[in-house]
Write a protein that holds these residues in place. Structure first.
Motif, PDB file in Angstrom:
ATOM      1  N   CYS C  22       0.885  -1.261   0.000  1.00  0.00           N
ATOM      2  CA  CYS C  22      -0.100   0.023  -0.119  1.00  0.00           C
ATOM      3  C   CYS C  22       0.872   1.238  -0.051  1.00  0.00           C
ATOM      4  O   CYS C  22       0.536   2.209  -0.760  1.00  0.00           O
ATOM      5  CB  CYS C  22      -0.942  -0.007   1.319  1.00  0.00           C
ATOM      6  SG  CYS C  22      -0.091  -0.441   2.763  1.00  0.00           S
ATOM      7  N   CYS C  26       0.582   3.859  -3.120  1.00  0.00           N
ATOM      8  CA  CYS C  26       0.460   5.227  -2.750  1.00  0.00           C
ATOM      9  C   CYS C  26       1.373   6.210  -3.447  1.00  0.00           C
ATOM     10  O   CYS C  26       1.161   7.277  -4.005  1.00  0.00           O
ATOM     11  CB  CYS C  26       0.015   5.399  -1.234  1.00  0.00           C
ATOM     12  SG  CYS C  26      -0.087   7.043  -0.932  1.00  0.00           S
ATOM     13  N   ASN C  30       0.660   8.752  -6.475  1.00  0.00           N
ATOM     14  CA  ASN C  30       0.260  10.402  -5.963  1.00  0.00           C
ATOM     15  C   ASN C  30       1.840  10.885  -6.092  1.00  0.00           C
ATOM     16  O   ASN C  30       2.012  11.983  -5.824  1.00  0.00           O
ATOM     17  CB  ASN C  30      -0.424  10.480  -4.500  1.00  0.00           C
ATOM     18  CG  ASN C  30      -1.525   9.699  -4.674  1.00  0.00           C
ATOM     19  OD1 ASN C  30      -2.569  10.323  -5.202  1.00  0.00           O
ATOM     20  ND2 ASN C  30      -1.401   8.628  -3.761  1.00  0.00           N
ATOM     21  N   ASN C  61      -3.904   6.139   7.909  1.00  0.00           N
ATOM     22  CA  ASN C  61      -3.807   7.353   7.053  1.00  0.00           C
ATOM     23  C   ASN C  61      -4.790   8.421   7.665  1.00  0.00           C
ATOM     24  O   ASN C  61      -5.349   8.135   8.525  1.00  0.00           O
ATOM     25  CB  ASN C  61      -3.901   7.048   5.759  1.00  0.00           C
ATOM     26  CG  ASN C  61      -5.282   6.149   5.450  1.00  0.00           C
ATOM     27  OD1 ASN C  61      -5.091   4.921   4.902  1.00  0.00           O
ATOM     28  ND2 ASN C  61      -6.264   6.725   5.498  1.00  0.00           N
ATOM     29  N   CYS C 122      -3.130  11.942   2.831  1.00  0.00           N
ATOM     30  CA  CYS C 122      -4.180  10.968   2.059  1.00  0.00           C
ATOM     31  C   CYS C 122      -5.234  11.546   1.245  1.00  0.00           C
ATOM     32  O   CYS C 122      -5.801  12.516   2.040  1.00  0.00           O
ATOM     33  CB  CYS C 122      -4.617  10.051   2.720  1.00  0.00           C
ATOM     34  SG  CYS C 122      -5.929   9.010   2.260  1.00  0.00           S
ATOM     35  N   CYS C 125      -7.354   9.097  -2.903  1.00  0.00           N
ATOM     36  CA  CYS C 125      -7.174   8.783  -4.325  1.00  0.00           C
ATOM     37  C   CYS C 125      -8.320   9.185  -5.155  1.00  0.00           C
ATOM     38  O   CYS C 125      -8.850   8.780  -5.876  1.00  0.00           O
ATOM     39  CB  CYS C 125      -6.627   7.301  -4.874  1.00  0.00           C
ATOM     40  SG  CYS C 125      -4.964   6.740  -4.364  1.00  0.00           S
ATOM     41  N   CYS C 137      -3.790   2.033  -2.476  1.00  0.00           N
ATOM     42  CA  CYS C 137      -3.660   1.147  -1.333  1.00  0.00           C
ATOM     43  C   CYS C 137      -4.494  -0.005  -1.233  1.00  0.00           C
ATOM     44  O   CYS C 137      -4.085  -1.017  -1.066  1.00  0.00           O
ATOM     45  CB  CYS C 137      -3.308   2.030  -0.145  1.00  0.00           C
ATOM     46  SG  CYS C 137      -4.963   2.780   0.311  1.00  0.00           S
TER      47      CYS C 137
END
Lengths: 729, 266, 247
Positions: C22, C26, C30, C61, C122, C125, C137
């Motif tokens: 994850c 991530c 990103n 997160n 976070c 997404c 993730c």
């Protein structure tokens, strides 16, 4: 005209720059082809399907491409190995391709070996040099003086073509450092190399050191977690409280090297109490009548003295395992405890699964028909037969190791033969995608052996530790930049195809081997125009279309005419049965029954040095990946916290770990999560190549410490049999 | 304010006579500042949206965000105008440093003994006390205006420096950015506090009516100058007399030269 | 704050194997800088007495709180709770990177990206959400520990997992003003109430505190006085006419 001036300009602007410009100005063929096929949109964004190569599990990948760059990898939901998921390594794959340390063009050594001084060369010059040297060695000393080695990969078939066509019998793979004990044991017992595991109905799982949540095989790890969530019981044997232990119903901190005693006692309980799958056993297991007698001495009480596990626990687990018959699974793992007796451990696992009927078809938890071949008859370019080789293999197969399958070999023995020059002196070493400097036990001896050679050539995407000592380094395109021969998984044919243009001058292995073959006069072994032509020839007998395969990422071959649903339990052994008793073993002078071999014990003040896996890295290959570097734990030496306290050591201390062949300094992790008679070192670190800017100088290598111990039956290296001392550095 | 009583004719003459008070450059700069403040102050207030600080009404934030097409655009507008303001002001100061800025600073920032006295008496008078006490004569700008100018200059510097820190936030350390925000705010606060008086005095207060119009014409009446900025007025008068003297001398000299050049022509 | 949708995470703690797929997913998705991470797996450590050991991993997160303390301190309005999705987002074009919010988050779920001069965290997404993909993730979670969905929708995967869970825990936090953060991350099938993951008291930077406690009253007083003075004169002017001032 404009084309010309552009090219001239590119020449001036250097390689890296050139690659970038090329992507911007000239329509890159990969993107162009994909666009034409409708896979990526006109603005250059879209998904292309390919296959992962961050480990050998080879998950299916959907690569997100944007403006000529790959920006994200996703697990392919259609691929049985990924099921839409990728592990940390798979996710980090774009950094393997965009690693600033990539080797982007052929390199020829200019300094001393190991100095790391290379000059850039053209492919023409590098290939001519390699082929010239190989031809020279062949003419002067015979083809056997050239040794070849490579680690499991899809292009390996053409690597083998190169060395077999060249005429060398000397071929080293990672196998003897990894799964020789398992493969040999299962070949002898079931007649297949590696039985597949089926978690669909499993109720009871016994993992013998198979650390599935850290040594991840994506879909299998997911399946295990699903099974545990469903309520399956997970019993885990390991001297270390790993992350798998943390997820297990029961962790058994077994004494290192004694797993086979535990398993033999389980067999003893099941056969003496007659609680196995008796019908199955009587029909399909050779030696079932004599098994109780053969196992008579292996009582749980006896096993307790060996394993340190209470007899009652062993008895209980045996009964629970038998009660889940047909839906229990004793996982074969790769090499279990990594001792010389690991072969016997694997035999015991094979036996244990057989006697409770776990291999019944079609729904058993252990599938004894080979999953990889899948019965799909892929084609292959035509080629002449290989020349006959009279020379003995340097790795002692079969003249020293009669039962080791030829394709497995004994790599560490080959290294020793290069060093001793017995039975003859090797002169050159061709290494493809392998890092024996890190992977072979006793690094000092490996480096010494390399010093005996006139010529070393390495193929890789980065300057790994072995390439660092090579004379010529050939840059391979990364797995996101090239084709490889097709792979069959679960009856479907999957493709690895380029999703972006190669960085710099990287080329596919298929191309490199063909170029060398042609220069060595072995062109007949490489009868394909290019990579796509190779793949078309593979598909030809099935009448399948490459474009369709490229588009979807996989094709399903048409069902076979004969159907073949009449699954009669015929095992590929001499008797057609599961050979719990093996005549082959007995005839070669070994025990025909799974048996107990006492492992060596550490001297006072010494520890077993255990090795293992972490979920963030694959062996010795990925430590330079910046994404993985970012999420990894600091490599440490694990020691039991009470033991450390007794030795005056505390967490975070720099300690010196020494075996009889080497010593390293590493930070200590004082933890409850390990027995007090062993220490464990995070694997894969301690790189010596300064060409690995991210990984260089991080942690220490256990290869420096490992002694070379070879199992006479399977040829497997016993990595955990090394004992070490630890003191404050 | 106690002025000597003047004859009516003299008063009329003084009222009609115009004296130049502001240079064109200063006028332009002043109104440029006004324009910038009109753009920056409301957008700045609308940007500050921390509910914990509760410094601007939610409806205003919402309105401005909608008007400018989102928070980022609002901020972009604010710092673009801000940077333009800084640029023009810095440019003006540098280009006109000797001609305008030095005299301007002298006029507006140097506090004399009279100014100090003025500061003691004026506030009292504004509160209705000390009515009989004479105010000391004042220069082109009175002490109150000078004090306001201190607030403006220091405030402007604070606004600009903190604004630049926030605009170029990638290059400054976070601690600086954390402090830049309250500094920006308090600097604006200081100027605004003065601005309220400034605007009132300049635009509403009847006694200073001429001052308001002078910000367009650049001129004030001699009467106003004498009443409000006596020192400066007499200075101007002195300058004027000196000039007249000089001109007279020159004209006479010229006439004499003329005569000398053509003695026998007539 | 009630939002149309209420996207949140449901984490099956029993299924997390700390493989960190994850984290990498991530970071790649990103383009998170190499020094930073938007998400974490918190290791609660090896507990118990040998050989009866336990070890729990807690994926972690931004909690996408109902009542997020971070948005309370954001001066530029860059940090906001999205009214459609309920996600707490940062408009990085509007962020000036002061880090007030980083200190204020009781979950330490934000970081200041020094290279870019902005705060990052976070986002669920959201760019993937818009094309019907799960957050990176969640999509790649090998142990199927991470789940994501609209908690207002009783049939979302996350809601169903929550309904069928053996145990549910939430790291709610009572703020100094008596309100609750109301986190939208639910931990199921495991014990997570451990100092390693429990929320901390929100911190407010000295600058922000000085501003709020000292400078606001001072400026309000200054402007107030100035306004009052001006108002007094104006009133006087209105009452007494302009005559008095004329000579």
């Amino acid at each position: 005209m404009t084309e010309f001036s552009r090219r001239d300009f590119l020449k001036l602007s250097g390689v890296t720059m050139g690659a970038v410009m090329l992507n911007q100005f000239l329509p890159p063929p990969v993107a162009e082809a994909a666009r034409r096929a409708g896979q990526i949109a006109a603005d250059g964004d879209g998904y292309l399907t390919t296959m992962c190569e961050m480990c050998v599990w080879r998950c299916g990948v959907r690569a997100k491409v944007s403006k000529g760059r790959v920006v994200k990898l996703e697990g392919n939901p259609d691929h049985p190995h990924s099921l839409g998921k990728l592990c940390a390594r798979g996710q980090s794959g774009i950094m393997t391709t965009y690693d600033p340390d990539r080797v982007l063009y052929p390199l020829i050594r200019v300094g001393q070996r190991g100095e790391g001084k290379f000059r850039r060369a053209s492919w023409e010059e590098a290939l001519d040099l390699v082929a010239g040297k190989m031809q020279e060695i062949k003419d002067k000393y015979g083809p056997e003086a050239m040794v070849f080695s490579s680690t499991h990969n899809l292009s390996q078939v053409q690597f083998e073509n190169l060395l077999s066509g060249y005429g060398s019998p000397n071929y080293g793979t990672q196998r003897s450092l990894c799964f020789n004990s398992m493969v040999t044991a299962f070949l002898l017992t079931y007649g297949i190399e590696e039985p597949a595991r089926n978690y669909d109905n499993v109720k009871y799982i016994l993992l013998v050191g198979r650390n599935l949540t850290e040594a991840i095989s994506t879909s299998e790890t997911t399946a295990l977690m699903d099974a545990v969530a469903r309520g399956a019981k997970l019993v885990y044997l390991d001297p270390r409280f790993t992350k798998t232990a943390a997820k297990a119903t029961e962790w058994i901190p077994i004494r290192p090297g004694t797993d086979s005693a535990f398993l033999l006692a389980m067999i003893h309980v099941i056969v003496t109490e007659r609680i196995g799958d008796c019908d199955f056993v009587q029909q399909h297991v050779l030696g079932c009548e004599d098994l109780p007698t053969a196992m008579a001495e292996y009582t749980p009480e006896w096993a307790e003295t060996k394993t340190g596990v209470p007899a009652d626990t062993i008895r209980r687990i045996a009964r629970e395992f038998a009660a889940a018959k047909r839906f229990a699974l004793a996982h074969p793992g790769w090499r279990t405890s990594n001792f010389i007796n690991s072969f016997q451990t694997e035999r015991a696992i094979a036996t244990l699964n057989a006697i409770v009927g776990n291999v019944f078809e079609p729904n058993g938890c252990l599938i004894a028909s080979s999953p990889e071949a899948g019965g799909v008859p892929l084609g292959k370019p035509p080629q002449p037969p290989y020349p006959r080789t009279a020379a003995q293999r340097l790795d002692g197969v079969p003249w020293k190791y009669p039962l080791v399958p030829l394709k497995l070999g004994v790599f560490q023995e080959m290294r020793d033969a290069i060093l001793t020059g017995q039975p003859y002196q090797a002169r050159g070493w061709f290494i493809a995608r392998q890092n024996p400097v890190q992977s072979l036990p006793d690094r000092a001896r490996t480096l010494e052996a390399m010093g005996k050679l006139d010529f070393i050539v390495a193929i890789d995407v980065i300057l790994n530790d072995t390439a660092w000592f090579a004379d010529v380094v050939l840059p391979e395109a990364s797995y996101l930049e090239r084709y490889d021969p097709l792979a069959v998984v679960g009856g479907k044919i999957f493709i690895r195809q380029p999703v972006i243009e190669p960085q710099g001058e990287g080329r596919s292995a298929l191309w490199i081997y063909k170029q060398l073959g042609q220069r060595l006069g072995l062109g007949d072994y490489f009868q394909y125009a290019d990579e796509e032509d190779y793949l078309r020839q593979q598909l030809a007998p099935l009448g399948l279309d490459l474009e369709q395969l490229k588009q979807k990422g996989y094709v399903e071959p048409p069902p076979k005419a004969d159907g073949g649903e009449t699954k009669d339990y015929v095992f590929n052994t001499p008797t057609g049965k599961i050979e719990v008793y093996s005549d082959t073993l007995a005839k070669a002078g070994f025990s025909g029954w799974p048996t107990w071999e006492e492992p060596p014990a550490p001297a006072p003040g010494e520890f077993y040095l255990l090795t293992g896996k972490v979920a963030q890295h694959t062996q010795f290959a990925t430590q330079n990946n910046q994404y993985l570097h970012k999420v990894q734990d600091d490599p440490r030496l694990w020691m039991n916290v009470d033991k450390a306290k007794g030795m005056g050591l505390s967490d975070g201390d720099l300690v010196e770990v020494a075996s009889s062949v080497g010593k390293v300094n590493v930070r200590l992790l004082a933890t409850q999560a390990i027995r007090s008679d062993c220490v464990y070192m995070t694997p894969g670190f301690g790189h010596v190549s300064k060409g690995l800017n991210t990984a260089y100088g991080v942690g220490a290598s256990s290869s420096v410490l490992h002694l070379t111990f070879t199992d006479p039956i399977s040829g497997g290296q016993a990595l955990s049999q090394t004992c070490v001392t630890v003191k404050k550095a | 304010m106690s002025h000597p009583i003047l004859p009516l004719a003299e008063r009329r003459r003084l009222r009609e006579k115009q004296i130049k008070k502001h240079q064109l450059a200063n006028l332009l700069t002043h109104w440029f500042n006004v324009a910038m403040w009109l753009m920056l102050l409301p957008t700045g207030i609308a940007i500050i949206s921390s509910p914990r600080l509760a410094l601007s009404p939610a409806i205003m934030q919402e309105m401005f965000r909608n008007l400018f097409g989102g928070t980022a655009n609002l901020i972009r507008f604010h710092y673009s105008v801000g940077l333009f303001w800084i640029f023009v002001l810095a440019f003006n100061v540098l280009i006109g440093f000797r001609k305008y800025f030095i005299p301007f600073s002298r006029e507006r920032l140097l506090l004399t003994r009279d100014d100090i006295d003025w500061l003691k008496i004026k506030p009292m008078q504004m509160l209705g006390l000390m009515k009989d006490k004479p105010l000391p004569p004042q220069d082109a700008y009175n002490a109150g205006q000078k004090l306001y100018m201190y607030a403006v200059i220091l405030g402007t510097l604070g606004i600009m420096v903190s604004g630049v820190v926030m605009t170029f936030h990638t290059v400054f350390p976070p601690a600086l950015i954390q402090w830049a925000q309250p500094v920006h705010w308090v600097s604006v606060g200081a100027v605004v506090a003065g601005l309220i008086i400034h605007v009132y005095m300049g635009a509403v207060f009847p006694e200073e009516k001429e001052a308001f119009f002078s910000m367009f014409s650049g001129k004030v009446s001699a009467w106003y100058a004498r009443a409000h900025h006596e020192k400066w007025y007499w200075e101007k008068v002195r300058e004027e007399l000196e000039w007249e003297e000089k001109v007279t001398v020159e004209v006479e000299a010229e006439a004499r030269a003329h005569e000398a050049a053509a003695p026998g022509a007539d | 704050m009630a939002t149309k949708k209420r996207y949140g995470f449901v984490i099956d703690v029993s299924r997390c194997i700390d493989c960190r797929a994850c984290l990498v997913a991530c970071s790649v998705e990103n383009q998170v800088g190499m020094k930073y991470t938007r998400i974490w797996v918190r290791d609660l450590g090896v507990k118990g007495d040998y050989p009866h050991l336990e070890r729990t991993f807690v994926p972690y997160n931004c909690m996408h709180c109902d009542n997020p303390p971070c948005t309370q301190v954001c001066v530029s309005g860059a940090t906001y709770k999205d009214a459609d999705t309920g996600l707490v987002l940062v408009d990085q074009e509007a962020c000036i990177g002061c880090g007030y919010c980083v200190d204020a988050c009781p979950y330490s779920a934000r970081y200041l990206d020094r290279e870019r001069g902005v705060v990052d965290k976070c986002t669920g997404c959201i760019q993937r959400l818009q094309v019907n993909q799960q957050p990176a993730c969640v999509a790649t979670c090998v142990g199927r520990a991470r789940m994501f969905g609209d908690l207002n929708d009783p049939n979302s995967e996350a809601s169903l997992a929550l309904k069928n869970a053996d145990t549910v825990q939430r790291l709610d936090y009572e703020l100094p003003d008596g309100t609750h953060t109301g986190p939208n991350v639910y931990f199921i099938n495991g014990e997570v109430m451990d100092p390693a993951v429990l929320p901390r008291e929100p911190k407010y930077t000295t600058a922000e505190t000085a501003w709020r406690r000292l400078l606001i009253p001072a400026v309000v007083a200054g402007i107030g006085l100035s306004f009052l003075g001006q108002a007094t004169f104006f009133t006087k002017q209105l009452l007494e006419g302009e005559k008095e001032f004329e000579e």
